[in-house]
Every structure is written in C-alpha cells, then in structure tokens.
Write a protein that holds these residues in place. Structure first.
Motif, PDB file in Angstrom:
ATOM      1  N   LEU A 142      -5.253  10.034   0.529  1.00  0.00           N
ATOM      2  CA  LEU A 142      -4.817   8.832   1.236  1.00  0.00           C
ATOM      3  C   LEU A 142      -3.601   9.154   2.097  1.00  0.00           C
ATOM      4  O   LEU A 142      -3.419   8.593   3.172  1.00  0.00           O
ATOM      5  CB  LEU A 142      -4.454   7.718   0.246  1.00  0.00           C
ATOM      6  CG  LEU A 142      -5.607   7.119  -0.570  1.00  0.00           C
ATOM      7  CD1 LEU A 142      -5.068   6.110  -1.571  1.00  0.00           C
ATOM      8  CD2 LEU A 142      -6.631   6.457   0.340  1.00  0.00           C
ATOM      9  N   THR A 179      -7.132  11.791  -5.082  1.00  0.00           N
ATOM     10  CA  THR A 179      -7.212  10.518  -4.365  1.00  0.00           C
ATOM     11  C   THR A 179      -5.972  10.198  -3.516  1.00  0.00           C
ATOM     12  O   THR A 179      -6.083  10.010  -2.304  1.00  0.00           O
ATOM     13  CB  THR A 179      -7.459   9.353  -5.343  1.00  0.00           C
ATOM     14  OG1 THR A 179      -8.603   9.668  -6.126  1.00  0.00           O
ATOM     15  CG2 THR A 179      -7.711   8.056  -4.589  1.00  0.00           C
ATOM     16  N   VAL A 180      -4.829  10.129  -4.160  1.00  0.00           N
ATOM     17  CA  VAL A 180      -3.639   9.711  -3.409  1.00  0.00           C
ATOM     18  C   VAL A 180      -3.229  10.749  -2.350  1.00  0.00           C
ATOM     19  O   VAL A 180      -2.972  10.387  -1.201  1.00  0.00           O
ATOM     20  CB  VAL A 180      -2.467   9.342  -4.344  1.00  0.00           C
ATOM     21  CG1 VAL A 180      -1.239   8.940  -3.542  1.00  0.00           C
ATOM     22  CG2 VAL A 180      -2.880   8.202  -5.266  1.00  0.00           C
ATOM     23  N   ARG A 208       1.361   4.036  -3.228  1.00  0.00           N
ATOM     24  CA  ARG A 208       1.082   5.465  -3.093  1.00  0.00           C
ATOM     25  C   ARG A 208       2.247   6.299  -3.593  1.00  0.00           C
ATOM     26  O   ARG A 208       2.096   7.473  -3.895  1.00  0.00           O
ATOM     27  CB  ARG A 208       0.766   5.806  -1.629  1.00  0.00           C
ATOM     28  CG  ARG A 208      -0.601   5.281  -1.229  1.00  0.00           C
ATOM     29  CD  ARG A 208      -0.911   5.485   0.240  1.00  0.00           C
ATOM     30  NE  ARG A 208      -2.130   4.746   0.568  1.00  0.00           N
ATOM     31  CZ  ARG A 208      -2.648   4.665   1.778  1.00  0.00           C
ATOM     32  NH1 ARG A 208      -2.053   5.283   2.793  1.00  0.00           N
ATOM     33  NH2 ARG A 208      -3.750   3.984   1.995  1.00  0.00           N
ATOM     34  N   VAL A 255       0.824  -1.200   0.000  1.00  0.00           N
ATOM     35  CA  VAL A 255       0.000   0.000   0.000  1.00  0.00           C
ATOM     36  C   VAL A 255       0.867   1.263   0.000  1.00  0.00           C
ATOM     37  O   VAL A 255       0.646   2.191  -0.767  1.00  0.00           O
ATOM     38  CB  VAL A 255      -0.981  -0.020   1.193  1.00  0.00           C
ATOM     39  CG1 VAL A 255      -1.567   1.356   1.433  1.00  0.00           C
ATOM     40  CG2 VAL A 255      -2.092  -1.033   0.937  1.00  0.00           C
TER      41      VAL A 255
END
Ligand SMILES: Nc1ncnc2c1ncn2[C@@H]1O[C@H](COP(=O)(O)OP(=O)(O)O)[C@@H](O)[C@H]1O
Ligand SMILES: [Mg+2]
Lengths: 246, 360
Positions: free
Chosen positions: B102, B98-99, B75, B71
């Motif tokens: 995150l 999005t990233v 990223r 994960v």
C-alpha cells in the motif's frame, strides 16, 4: 486460455458430442424412426441444427452477458453502505421476476417491443438477473467481518478493500450465480422460438405443433448438450478461482 | 507517545468508554485489561480511527489524530485482532506484504522485509512464505498476523486479544515470542486482554477497566501489592501473593552459601559444614553437582567418596528465573532450598523456602 492448460476430458467430450450432433443429427435416426408417426419428416429441415445452435448461443450469450453485467453491478451496489437501502427493493424485484412464468415475461415483453429476437432477449435478461444478484450479494456478504476489519485497520481504502479483498473472495460464489443463470437461460431461450426468435427452440415448437416427436428430440438433445457443456465450462472456471484459496 | 485525553465514546445513548485518560510512553507495553464489554476494543479502535470519539482526543507523537487522514494513520499503526483476519486468498508472504505494498515500497525491499519478519516471528521463510492461511495452525496464523502488523515498521502496535483464541500451550509460546520481539524492537504497544496472567507477564503498565472506566493503572507489581478496591482485588485473584512471586526474580532472595569441591579433603569439608546439616558440592568448573550431608561415620578420603550426586536441573535455579518457578521446583523435588546459579551455571548462592515466606 489458462483454463485449458490441463485438458479437461469431460469438457472436450461434451463439446465433441454437441458439435457432432449439431452437424449430424441423423446419428439418432433409429430413435426418430421409432418415435415418428407414419409419413412424418424424420429430420428438421427448415434450418440446419448447427445454425440454430449458433443462434441459440448468441441469444443466451447476449442476454446472460447483460444479466451478468447488471446483476453483478446491482449486487455490488446494494452491498455498499450507500446502496444498502435498495437491497430490499432489488432482491424483491429480482425474485418476483423469477417467479413469473417465462412465457408470461415473454408475452409482456412482446407487448412492448413486438415479435422476434428483441422481446426474447429482454425476457431472458430479466429472467437471468436474479440468480446473479443473489450470488453476488451472498458472495460479498460471506467475506468474514474480521477479514474486512483487518483490511480496514491496515489502511486500505474502500475501493482497495473491494478490489483486493472482497471481490477476489466473493468471485467463486458470484461465478456460481452466473453459471446458474446461464444454464437456466439456455433452457428458457427455447420458448423464444414461439415468437420467432429462432434458436434450438424452433424444432421443438415445430414438433409440438405438428405432433412430430423426432423434431422435439433434435431440439431437446442439442439444448441439453449445450447446457451440460456450458455448466462444465463455467464450473472449471470456478474451480480455477478457488484454487487461489487452497 | 500515545496520549488519550478525556476520551468518551457513546453508541447511541450507551457510553462504551467514559472519560478515560491515559499516557503511554515510547517503548512501553501497556496492557489494557477488564471484563468483556468494558470498552477495551472500542478504545483501541478510536486510536486508529476505526471509531470516532464522541468527546476527547488522542495524540500520537504529539499530533492530534483527528487531523490525520485515517488511511495514512492506519498504515503507520500495526493492528492485530483476535481472529487474525488473514486474507485467505493470499499466501503468508503476500499477507505480510500488504501494508508495504500500500505504501508502494520497492519490490526487493518488500521481499527482504518479509523474510526478516518471518524469521522474527519464528517461522522459517522457506517453509512458510508460500503457505495459505488455511494451511496454518492457529498459532502460526497469529504469528503471521503479528508479522503483518509489524511489516511497515510502525512505531505503535495495537493488539486486541491477539492470543485469546489459542490453546494455553500455543498461547504461552506466542507470549514468550512477543516478549522477545518487544525486547528487540521496543515498540509502543497497547495490548488488550482479559487474562490477568497474560497481563502480568507482558505488561510494563497495566490498565484495569470496568464499565468504560479505568479503575486502576500502574505496574503489575503495584496492582498486585496495592489493589485500590475489591473489584481489583477480585480481578487479580486470591492468589495475588503467588502472582507477585512470578514477577520476582530468584536473585532477590539469593543468599551466599558455603560449598566444597569434589576433590576437597573430607575432613576440611566436615569442618566447613560446622553446625549445619549439609554443604553444596561443585565440580572443577564450579558447576554444582550435588551435596554432602553432615552425618558420616569417621570419614576418610575426599568429598567425592561421600557426597550425593544429583542431576543439575533437579536442585538448581538460575538467578533470572522467577521465584514462582523456584518454588515449583522445590515442591516437585521435595526440598527446602535450591542452589542459585548465574548464566555460566556457576554457583552463586542458595534460595530457601523459609526466606521466601518470611521476606515476601
Ligand atoms: N458498533 C457498536 N454499536 C453499538 N454498541 C457497541 C458497538 N461496539 C461495541 N459496542 C458496545 O460497547 C461496549 C464495549 O464494547 P467493546 O469495546 O467491544 O468491549 P470489550 O472489547 O472490552 O469486550 C459493549 O457493551 C458493546 O456491546
Ligand atoms: Mg473486545
């Protein structure tokens, strides 16, 4: 609720008709007079339609609520890697439950827990499960392979993929499954009256037993109005969810 | 930057990737090319741990990626796929964010970054940031896809046939955008395609694969000049020589050419043509504006009274254009030579078809 921000005319019309009829079933008096046999009561009098309506709503709300919770959970479970093996079993049981006549399910449930509300709730719960499981599975499986690949490739965790991507995208189809289930349950709940669960089935049963057509009309019209109102209500909710995808 | 060491990937008994080793330097755009099913996507997926190698290892920045949480690794790597995979329930901005989200970036920082990226990929933020994927054309969607991959400023970018599903015009627009973006950002990119022209246009290094193995790797020019076997020759196509010309700059073939100005005395001009048949004519800014033919009947006055004036685009090429483009213009205009100009549109010399044929 945001749902009602933009007043939906049809929805309010349906609600109005339902409430009006529940309070004043005499509105259709000419129809009763035309269909009644000589000397029969024209209006069901053992309980007001309004209180039967409330009972009916509780029956379906409670059973469909349980169906939704368990149905969505089972549907989600069998679409994960860990639960994949149970998919066949779950959908098989679901569809078997669906093909049994509701009266049979009711009779079996009554055999276990006796007469009254309980067996009715169990039967409705089981009966309402399948459309929700099917909708959940269909909704989750319809999320594109590439979308999930992208989500995974960007570094979302399993639970992030589920909560941020799969669930929002599947929501519309899941809710459609719930709607089908609830509407079916509203109709099916009428047979609960046969084993003393009350609800809008009571006048219908009484009408069938005593050959009193006006009673059947009163129960039937109320159930029908409740069903179309609920269908509309949940449809609006579906549309709101879809709006996010344009 | 990226080192692939003896990588093998089996699916059950089927070897999709067989013992490949590859070194990609920092800031290099490496294009992996080969027929469908040769293991390109699989290799890419090993790099961001969407697939686990059966044997061998991959190092990014000297670190064995099997020691990095998948994960976290993902990223830090941009990933672009052929069918884009934008989230349909999120706007362009939300997709791009999005990233960074995150990674729990600060809201303002994310907003600025999204705006910068939309501009970078050629989408006007005001117009596009609130649009949903369903409202975007294929090309625009993939621009958003590229922006999304670049969102957290990763050093490494993996692109799996990103322009494969686009029509030829849109595809070449996006290719040009990528060239521009890459010249600015200098990312380390592994780019998969099965289009040889795309590979030649974009690549610093080309890796040609077949049946899970690397057949040849090297610069585009090397591949075109020295194909190691028939497979490579066939793959790069029978028009290898022409493709090479698309990699060669006009300046390579540029030679000095005499020219006169519009206000030169015609008798001087005739002297300068000497035993040639023409001479180029420039205006007061030394910008080419036409030519003067040798055959004139007792000329008197100035060059401007006798020369042929033509529009600039018709008979000039920039020194930075490819020889292929120059040839194309010669054929279209039916001429044997063109004026070569520099960035300021000033005459530099000329390029002739004979030189191209003899020297290449
Ligand atoms: N998940 C998988 N399971 C089994 N075989 C696979 C899987 N993914 C890819 N393959 C096989 O591996 C080979 C290489 O696939 P891939 O890397 O996708 O090729 P390419 O991207 O070069 O077209 C193909 O023959 C494909 O069928
Ligand atoms: Mg592929």
């Amino acid at each position: 609720m945001i749902l009602f921000k933009r007043a939906d005319k049809k929805l309010f019309l349906m609600l109005f008709a339902l409430m009006l009829f529940a309070i004043l079933p005499e509105l259709l008096m000419p129809l009763y007079k035309a269909t009644a046999k000589i000397g029969q009561d024209l209006v069901y009098s053992r309980a007001p339609i309004l209180s039967l309506l409330v009972e009916h709503i509780w029956l379906t709300l409670f059973s469909s609520g349980l169906s939704a919770i368990f149905g969505i959970m089972l549907g989600v479970l069998v679409t994960t890697k860990a639960g994949e093996d149970f998919k066949q079993v779950v959908t098989m049981f679901g569809s078997i439950g669906q093909t049994l006549p509701p009266v049979a399910v009711l009779a079996i449930a009554a055999g276990f827990v006796g007469y009254g509300t309980k067996p009715t709730l169990i039967a409705l719960f089981l009966y309402g499960l399948f459309p929700i499981i099917a909708g959940t599975i269909a909704g989750l499986n319809a999320v594109g392979r590439d979308i999930i690949l992208a989500a995974e490739g960007m570094g979302m965790t399993e639970s992030q993929i589920f909560l941020k991507v799969k669930l929002p995208l599947a929501a519309e189809v899941i809710i459609a499954g719930v709607r089908t289930s609830v509407v079916i349950n509203i109709g099916t709940a009428t047979i609960g009256a046969a084993i003393g669960a009350g609800g809008l089935g009571a006048p219908i049963m009484a009408g069938l037993i005593n050959d009193n057509f006006p009673f059947i009309i009163q129960g039937g019209v109320a159930v029908g109005l409740l069903a179309v109102f609920t269908d509309r209500l949940i449809s609006l909710f579906e549309m709101r969810i879809r709006a996010y995808r344009t | 930057m990226i080192q692939i060491k003896n990588l093998t990937k089996n699916y059950n008994d089927y070897a999709a990737v067989k013992d490949i080793s590859l070194d990609i330097k920092k800031g290099e755009l490496c294009v992996m090319i080969g027929p469908s099913g040769c293991g390109k996507s699989t290799t890419l997926k090993v790099l961001n741990r969407l697939e686990t190698p059966t044997e061998g290892s991959v190092f990014i920045n000297g670190e064995d990626i099997s020691n990095i949480d998948p994960v976290i690794l993902r990223r830090g790597i941009g990933y672009v796929i052929q069918n884009v995979g934008l989230f349909p329930h999120m706007t362009a901005s939300e997709n791009i964010a999005t990233v960074p989200q995150l990674l729990k970036w600060d809201k303002n920082k994310i907003g600025e970054r999204v705006e910068y990226l939309l501009n970078l990929v050629g989408l006007e933020p005001f117009e596009y940031s609130k649009k949903y994927p369903a409202e975007l054309s294929g090309g625009e969607a993939q621009r958003v896809g590229v922006a999304r991959a670049l969102a957290a400023d990763p050093e490494v970018l993996l692109m799996d046939e990103p322009f494969g599903a686009l029509d030829p015009i849109t595809r070449s627009e996006l290719q040009r955008s990528l060239v521009k973006i890459q010249s600015e950002l200098k990312k380390t990119i592994l780019f998969v395609t099965h289009d040889i022209d795309e590979a030649i246009l974009l690549a610093d290094m080309v890796v040609l694969m077949k049946d899970g193995e690397i057949v040849q790797s090297g610069s585009p020019t090397q591949m075109l000049e020295f194909p190691v076997n028939k497979f490579v020759r066939d793959f790069v196509g029978t028009d290898r020589a022409l493709k090479r010309l698309s990699l060669t700059k006009v300046e390579t073939f540029c030679k000095p050419a005499p020219y006169v100005s519009l206000n030169t005395d015609i008798s001087n001009a005739v002297e300068m043509i000497d035993n040639g048949i023409y001479i180029w004519v420039v205006d007061e800014n030394e910008k080419p504006c036409g030519w003067l033919d040798a055959y004139m009947d007792e000329p008197t006055g100035f060059v401007k009274d006798y020369c042929t004036i033509d529009s600039f685009e018709n008979f000039t090429v920039s020194k930075k254009q490819s020889v292929k483009e120059a040839l194309n213009k010669m054929i279209k205009s039916g001429v044997n030579q063109l004026v070569v100009v520099d960035g300021d549109e000033r005459l530099l010399g000329e390029i002739s078809i004979d030189d191209i044929i003899q020297k290449s």
